[in-house]
Design an enzyme around this catalytic site. Structure first.
Site, PDB file in Angstrom:
ATOM      1  CG  MET A 111     -58.584  91.638  11.198  1.00  0.00           C
ATOM      2  SD  MET A 111     -57.952  93.781  11.063  1.00  0.00           S
ATOM      3  CE  MET A 111     -58.017  93.823  12.881  1.00  0.00           C
ATOM      4  CG  ASP A 164     -63.240  98.518  13.648  1.00  0.00           C
ATOM      5  OD1 ASP A 164     -62.446  99.935  13.784  1.00  0.00           O
ATOM      6  OD2 ASP A 164     -62.437  97.842  13.838  1.00  0.00           O
ATOM      7  CG  ASP A 206     -58.570  96.204  16.155  1.00  0.00           C
ATOM      8  OD1 ASP A 206     -59.365  95.526  15.618  1.00  0.00           O
ATOM      9  OD2 ASP A 206     -58.790  97.285  16.420  1.00  0.00           O
ATOM     10  CG  MET A 265     -63.705  95.657   8.408  1.00  0.00           C
ATOM     11  SD  MET A 265     -63.036  96.094  10.188  1.00  0.00           S
ATOM     12  CE  MET A 265     -61.491  97.102   9.859  1.00  0.00           C
ATOM     13  CG  MET A 279     -53.959  93.802  13.888  1.00  0.00           C
ATOM     14  SD  MET A 279     -54.739  95.201  13.045  1.00  0.00           S
ATOM     15  CE  MET A 279     -53.722  96.514  13.958  1.00  0.00           C
ATOM     16  CG  HIS A 293     -62.916  96.784  18.612  1.00  0.00           C
ATOM     17  ND1 HIS A 293     -64.042  95.950  18.445  1.00  0.00           N
ATOM     18  CD2 HIS A 293     -62.077  96.857  17.706  1.00  0.00           C
ATOM     19  CE1 HIS A 293     -63.528  95.381  17.156  1.00  0.00           C
ATOM     20  NE2 HIS A 293     -62.472  95.920  16.763  1.00  0.00           N
ATOM     21  CB  SER A 347     -60.179 100.769  18.708  1.00  0.00           C
ATOM     22  OG  SER A 347     -59.225 100.036  18.326  1.00  0.00           O
ATOM     23  CG  HIS A 377     -61.989  92.538  14.459  1.00  0.00           C
ATOM     24  ND1 HIS A 377     -61.600  93.749  13.788  1.00  0.00           N
ATOM     25  CD2 HIS A 377     -62.283  91.740  13.322  1.00  0.00           C
ATOM     26  CE1 HIS A 377     -61.773  93.861  12.409  1.00  0.00           C
ATOM     27  NE2 HIS A 377     -61.982  92.488  12.155  1.00  0.00           N
TER      28      HIS A 377
END
Length: 235
Positions: A79, A186, A37, A152, A39, A35, A10, A77
């Site tokens: 969010m 994750d 994120d 998650m 978000m 990865h 990540s 990913h």
């Protein structure tokens, strides 16, 4: 089982001032994916209702900048409240995978999956710990399905949380029902928790602090991969 082990450090745990070199370092250490994120900064909203927020930690400009320096699979990913708004910019930026949350996509997931694929990205669906696993079944079984499910194993938005072992029931259910599906986990993954995730059937492993904070990240990545492959051999 027919699904390959994929280890995805990540990048939220990396040194953002040296993102390109950090990405290459992870690949040199044996990572399969990176990865990313994407978000909201005000993630406390996650706990107040079922919505996400539009402010981004990593957005399309960061993906575009990293893509100029790397051919790696960028596992994004999202969010965010309206993932449909990010399909085109992330596609243009060079994202490889686009995983959205089922909690905010119940009304338009079919259009969302179609648009993700039209931009050359792999669609995935994620679910928070409190979301029943049954909510993703229609997306997996659709004529135009998602290609990965992200379970998650912590509440999204905060690093360093404790791995939620009870989420492995979701992984086991998915693996039994969909043997060829990519199943990603994750949150809190590392040497002490990988066996539980691997034995449940997860094959895509996101790990942040356990990799970036390790004295020997290559050893941790290898350990994670070996655990998944060993579990597959024994299944």
């Amino acid at each position: 089982m027919g699904v390959a082990a994929k280890i995805a450090p990540s990048m939220l745990s990396s040194d953002f001032a040296n993102l390109a070199s950090e990405a290459q370092r992870m690949l040199d250490f044996g990572a399969d994916w990176l990865h990313m994120d994407i978000m909201g900064l005000m993630v406390i909203v996650l706990y107040l209702n079922r919505h996400f927020v539009p402010n981004l930690t990593i957005g399309a400009p960061v993906i575009e900048s990293l893509r100029k320096h790397s051919k790696a699979y960028l596992d994004c990913h999202l969010m965010v409240t309206n993932p449909l708004d990010y399909v085109e910019p992330l596609g243009k930026a060079g994202a490889s995978g686009f995983t959205f949350h089922v909690e905010v996509s119940k009304e338009n997931w079919q259009e969302l999956v179609q648009r993700i694929k039209s931009k050359g990205m792999k669609p995935g669906v994620a679910l928070k710990p409190g979301t029943p696993i049954e909510e993703v079944y229609p997306l997996i079984e659709a004529e135009n399905p998602v290609e990965m499910v992200l379970v998650m194993t912590v509440e999204p938005g905060f690093g360093g949380q404790k791995f939620m072992l009870e989420m492995m029931d979701k992984v086991r259910t998915l693996r039994k029902k969909y043997p060829a599906l990519d199943i990603e986990v994750d949150g809190g993954l590392g040497p002490s928790t990988i066996e539980a995730a691997a034995s449940a059937g997860a094959n895509c492993i996101v790990a942040g602090s356990s990799v970036f904070g390790a004295a020997e990240p290559a050893h941790v990545i290898s350990l994670l991969r070996n655990s998944v492959e060993e579990a597959q051999r024994n299944s």
